[in-house]
Design an enzyme around this catalytic site. Structure first.
Site, mmCIF file in Angstrom:
data_model
loop_
_atom_site.group_PDB
_atom_site.id
_atom_site.type_symbol
_atom_site.label_atom_id
_atom_site.label_comp_id
_atom_site.label_asym_id
_atom_site.label_seq_id
_atom_site.Cartn_x
_atom_site.Cartn_y
_atom_site.Cartn_z
ATOM 1 N N THR A 151 0.834 -1.211 0.000
ATOM 2 C CA THR A 151 0.000 0.000 0.000
ATOM 3 C C THR A 151 0.866 1.257 0.000
ATOM 4 O O THR A 151 1.992 1.240 0.521
ATOM 5 C CB THR A 151 -0.906 -0.003 1.258
ATOM 6 O OG1 THR A 151 -1.405 1.311 1.480
ATOM 7 C CG2 THR A 151 -0.151 -0.413 2.520
ATOM 8 N N ASP A 152 0.306 2.343 -0.535
ATOM 9 C CA ASP A 152 1.034 3.620 -0.480
ATOM 10 C C ASP A 152 1.179 4.127 0.957
ATOM 11 O O ASP A 152 1.978 5.011 1.227
ATOM 12 C CB ASP A 152 0.343 4.682 -1.360
ATOM 13 C CG ASP A 152 -1.077 5.025 -0.928
ATOM 14 O OD1 ASP A 152 -1.627 4.338 -0.041
ATOM 15 O OD2 ASP A 152 -1.649 5.992 -1.481
ATOM 16 N N GLU A 153 0.380 3.547 1.879
ATOM 17 C CA GLU A 153 0.418 4.048 3.265
ATOM 18 C C GLU A 153 1.768 3.788 3.932
ATOM 19 O O GLU A 153 2.083 4.396 4.952
ATOM 20 C CB GLU A 153 -0.735 3.454 4.077
ATOM 21 C CG GLU A 153 -2.068 3.769 3.423
ATOM 22 C CD GLU A 153 -3.300 3.530 4.286
ATOM 23 O OE1 GLU A 153 -3.180 3.493 5.521
ATOM 24 O OE2 GLU A 153 -4.384 3.387 3.706
ATOM 25 N N TYR A 167 -1.366 -0.453 11.167
ATOM 26 C CA TYR A 167 -1.597 -1.120 9.870
ATOM 27 C C TYR A 167 -0.443 -0.852 8.912
ATOM 28 O O TYR A 167 0.187 -1.787 8.395
ATOM 29 C CB TYR A 167 -2.922 -0.636 9.254
ATOM 30 C CG TYR A 167 -3.028 -0.915 7.772
ATOM 31 C CD1 TYR A 167 -3.085 -2.229 7.288
ATOM 32 C CD2 TYR A 167 -3.045 0.124 6.827
ATOM 33 C CE1 TYR A 167 -3.171 -2.484 5.920
ATOM 34 C CE2 TYR A 167 -3.130 -0.127 5.464
ATOM 35 C CZ TYR A 167 -3.192 -1.432 5.018
ATOM 36 O OH TYR A 167 -3.257 -1.690 3.667
ATOM 37 N N LYS A 192 2.510 -3.354 7.230
ATOM 38 C CA LYS A 192 2.692 -3.565 5.787
ATOM 39 C C LYS A 192 4.125 -3.197 5.375
ATOM 40 O O LYS A 192 4.723 -3.853 4.523
ATOM 41 C CB LYS A 192 1.688 -2.720 4.995
ATOM 42 C CG LYS A 192 0.239 -3.125 5.150
ATOM 43 C CD LYS A 192 -0.097 -4.499 4.590
ATOM 44 C CE LYS A 192 -0.076 -4.564 3.085
ATOM 45 N NZ LYS A 192 -0.558 -5.883 2.586
HETATM 46 P P1 NAD Z 1 -9.905 -6.865 3.035
HETATM 47 O O1 NAD Z 1 -9.764 -6.611 4.489
HETATM 48 O O2 NAD Z 1 -11.196 -6.542 2.354
HETATM 49 O O3 NAD Z 1 -9.576 -8.401 2.728
HETATM 50 C C1 NAD Z 1 -8.567 -9.108 3.376
HETATM 51 C C2 NAD Z 1 -8.839 -10.588 3.216
HETATM 52 O O4 NAD Z 1 -7.762 -11.303 3.847
HETATM 53 C C3 NAD Z 1 -10.136 -11.057 3.860
HETATM 54 O O5 NAD Z 1 -10.847 -11.895 2.978
HETATM 55 C C4 NAD Z 1 -9.670 -11.836 5.078
HETATM 56 O O6 NAD Z 1 -10.545 -12.884 5.454
HETATM 57 C C5 NAD Z 1 -8.325 -12.354 4.606
HETATM 58 N N1 NAD Z 1 -7.400 -12.659 5.712
HETATM 59 C C6 NAD Z 1 -7.126 -11.881 6.788
HETATM 60 N N2 NAD Z 1 -6.255 -12.498 7.597
HETATM 61 C C7 NAD Z 1 -5.965 -13.696 7.020
HETATM 62 C C8 NAD Z 1 -5.113 -14.789 7.373
HETATM 63 N N3 NAD Z 1 -4.390 -14.753 8.497
HETATM 64 N N4 NAD Z 1 -5.043 -15.851 6.539
HETATM 65 C C9 NAD Z 1 -5.803 -15.883 5.389
HETATM 66 N N5 NAD Z 1 -6.625 -14.891 5.022
HETATM 67 C C10 NAD Z 1 -6.697 -13.797 5.817
HETATM 68 O O7 NAD Z 1 -8.708 -6.070 2.352
HETATM 69 P P2 NAD Z 1 -8.587 -5.432 0.901
HETATM 70 O O8 NAD Z 1 -9.062 -4.024 0.946
HETATM 71 O O9 NAD Z 1 -9.157 -6.363 -0.098
HETATM 72 O O10 NAD Z 1 -7.010 -5.381 0.752
HETATM 73 C C11 NAD Z 1 -6.291 -6.475 0.190
HETATM 74 C C12 NAD Z 1 -4.807 -6.152 0.189
HETATM 75 O O11 NAD Z 1 -4.569 -4.964 -0.542
HETATM 76 C C13 NAD Z 1 -4.234 -5.922 1.586
HETATM 77 O O12 NAD Z 1 -2.970 -6.530 1.650
HETATM 78 C C14 NAD Z 1 -4.119 -4.409 1.685
HETATM 79 O O13 NAD Z 1 -3.055 -4.052 2.540
HETATM 80 C C15 NAD Z 1 -3.839 -4.040 0.252
HETATM 81 N N6 NAD Z 1 -4.281 -2.695 -0.164
HETATM 82 C C16 NAD Z 1 -5.568 -2.288 0.048
HETATM 83 C C17 NAD Z 1 -5.974 -1.037 -0.406
HETATM 84 C C18 NAD Z 1 -7.403 -0.567 -0.247
HETATM 85 O O14 NAD Z 1 -7.711 0.577 -0.596
HETATM 86 N N7 NAD Z 1 -8.331 -1.387 0.233
HETATM 87 C C19 NAD Z 1 -5.066 -0.196 -1.060
HETATM 88 C C20 NAD Z 1 -3.749 -0.651 -1.256
HETATM 89 C C21 NAD Z 1 -3.377 -1.906 -0.804
HETATM 90 P P1 TYD Z 2 -10.455 4.546 5.022
HETATM 91 O O1 TYD Z 2 -11.530 4.159 4.050
HETATM 92 O O2 TYD Z 2 -10.504 3.946 6.389
HETATM 93 O O3 TYD Z 2 -9.065 4.242 4.294
HETATM 94 P P2 TYD Z 2 -7.542 4.656 4.734
HETATM 95 O O4 TYD Z 2 -7.548 5.010 6.166
HETATM 96 O O5 TYD Z 2 -6.809 3.388 4.459
HETATM 97 O O6 TYD Z 2 -7.164 5.771 3.829
HETATM 98 O O7 TYD Z 2 -10.454 6.108 5.189
HETATM 99 C C1 TYD Z 2 -10.290 6.966 4.070
HETATM 100 C C2 TYD Z 2 -10.270 8.390 4.587
HETATM 101 O O8 TYD Z 2 -11.562 8.710 5.107
HETATM 102 C C3 TYD Z 2 -9.307 8.620 5.738
HETATM 103 O O9 TYD Z 2 -8.726 9.902 5.626
HETATM 104 C C4 TYD Z 2 -10.191 8.571 6.981
HETATM 105 C C5 TYD Z 2 -11.503 9.113 6.480
HETATM 106 N N1 TYD Z 2 -12.718 8.575 7.118
HETATM 107 C C6 TYD Z 2 -13.669 9.460 7.671
HETATM 108 O O10 TYD Z 2 -13.518 10.683 7.626
HETATM 109 N N2 TYD Z 2 -14.770 8.919 8.256
HETATM 110 C C7 TYD Z 2 -14.993 7.580 8.325
HETATM 111 O O11 TYD Z 2 -16.012 7.139 8.900
HETATM 112 C C8 TYD Z 2 -14.006 6.698 7.744
HETATM 113 C C9 TYD Z 2 -14.185 5.219 7.805
HETATM 114 C C10 TYD Z 2 -12.892 7.245 7.145
#
Ligand code: NAD
Ligand code: TYD
Length: 336
Positions: A126-128, A151, A155
């Protein structure tokens, strides 16, 4: 056939990835290993569950015996590690499971991948991990890692470990670092689905702090197409940033959602800021664009409208989540 282990494939991005791949290719055999935490949902995979090139295994990436069994039985040659505890707010409430899954779990996968001499290991990051930007500048692949939440620090640790396996053992690792995703099947506590669902339910929309924190939004399929490309063509030992150059403040996103749903801005409620809240994320994705020829295909205006409509049309999907065991967490977290 490419035999791929996809971990976390029942979550938001992983399920979209599997559905996307299986709908258009028949040269991938996918084993989906997912623990089905609160964030995993097999409903997301309805369109893929009967595909002959797909198997689901419920299990933990921490379970080394199971992971070994999967590599051996399915002759796994590629790994895409989506599995993670992924929600920043939850990592603030309790950090330990983030380090267990995201760091130690990834270690189990890397160790096993090494043992079975796989061809490529794609670590979805992630970019985070880069931390927070001020008003100017973009994250490049050489921006120093400076994570601020449990988090993002977990990562970042996983990224460092994956690269250490490349440098030390020659494991063919590639890493992608993507910005904030939106699209169907995103868990209801993330910003966009939460705001849509609360608007539909005429509930308050909790905007943290001053609402001016900025995220760089990308449609989930654009992320997944980039991941597919990096899996196939990405240079081992390299990191690729993925982003669609679409910066928006949280309040802008919130107002856009209210407008599309025809709801009043009176629903907006400013609440206490998230501790350690990163101010701004913005990605420079020049490397993947120039070296691998990737570019985002979805325009934000269209894709966000399509996404909002998906949540309107799939009320039963999110209702079963927010009315299930999740309810207690959802209520206490937002006090709304
Ligand atoms: P999510 O939380 O929706 O899904 C995570 C999945 O991993 C779930 O299905 C969960 O059951 C499974 N999981 C958790 N712990 C586990 C374990 N110990 N063993 C097996 N499975 C397990 O997350 P997401 O938003 O789909 O993100 C997926 C990946 O992409 C993550 O690695 C996250 O860091 C990365 N990512 C997410 C975003 C975003 O905007 N959501 C952006 C950049 C990177
Ligand atoms: P989020 O969807 O939790 O993603 P991330 O923290 O990984 O960027 O949050 C996106 C942005 O929205 C973040 O700046 C926090 C803000 N946010 C709110 O203002 N209210 C909310 O209820 C949530 C869940 C997030």
């Amino acid at each position: 056939m490419k035999n791929i282990l996809v971990t976390g494939g029942a979550g938001f991005i992983g399920s979209n990835f599997i559905n996307h791949i299986l709908a258009k290719r028949d040269d991938y055999f996918i084993v989906n290993l997912d623990k089905l935490t609160y964030a995993g949902n097999l409903e997301n995979l309805k369109q893929s569950e009967n595909n002959k090139n797909y198997r689901f295994i419920r299990g933990d990436i921490m379970n080394s015996e199971l992971v070994n069994y999967i590599f051996e039985s399915y002759n796994i040659k590629y790994v895409i590690n989506f599995a993670a505890e992924s929600h920043v707010d939850r990592s603030i409430l309790g950090s330990q499971i983030f380090y267990i899954t995201n760091v130690i779990g990834t270690n189990v996968l890397l160790e096993t991948a090494l043992k079975f001499k796989i061809e490529k290991f794609l670590q979805i990051s992630t970019d985070e991990v880069y931390g927070s930007l001020g008003a100017e500048g973009l994250f490049t692949e050489s921006t120093p890692l400076s994570p601020n939440s449990p988090y993002s620090s977990s990562k970042a640790a996983a990224d460092m470990m994956a690269l250490a396996f490349y440098h030390t053992y020659g494991l063919p690792v590639v890493i992608t670092r993507c910005s904030n995703n939106y699209g169907p099947y995103q868990f209801p506590e993330k910003l966009i689905p939460l705001m849509v669902i609360n608007s539909l339910n005429n509930k308050k929309l909790p905007v943290y702090g001053d609402g001016l924190n900025v995220r760089d939004w990308i449609y989930v399929i654009d992320h997944n197409k980039a991941a597919e490309l990096v899996l196939e063509k990405g240079k081992i030992g390299e990191v690729y940033n993925i982003g669609a150059s679409n910066e928006m403040s949280n309040i802008e996103i919130t107002k856009l959602i209210l407008k599309r749903l025809g709801r009043s801005e009176d629903l907006i409620q400013y609440v206490n800021d998230r501790p350690g809240h990163d101010r701004r994320y913005a990605i420079d994705s020049t490397k993947i664009r120039t070296e691998l020829g990737w570019k985002p295909e979805f325009y934000f205006e269209e894709a966000i409208a399509k996404t909002i409509d998906w949540y309107i049309e799939n009320k039963s999907w999110w209702e079963s989540i927010i009315n299930g065991e999740y309810r207690n967490y959802y209520k206490t977290q937002y006090k709304l």
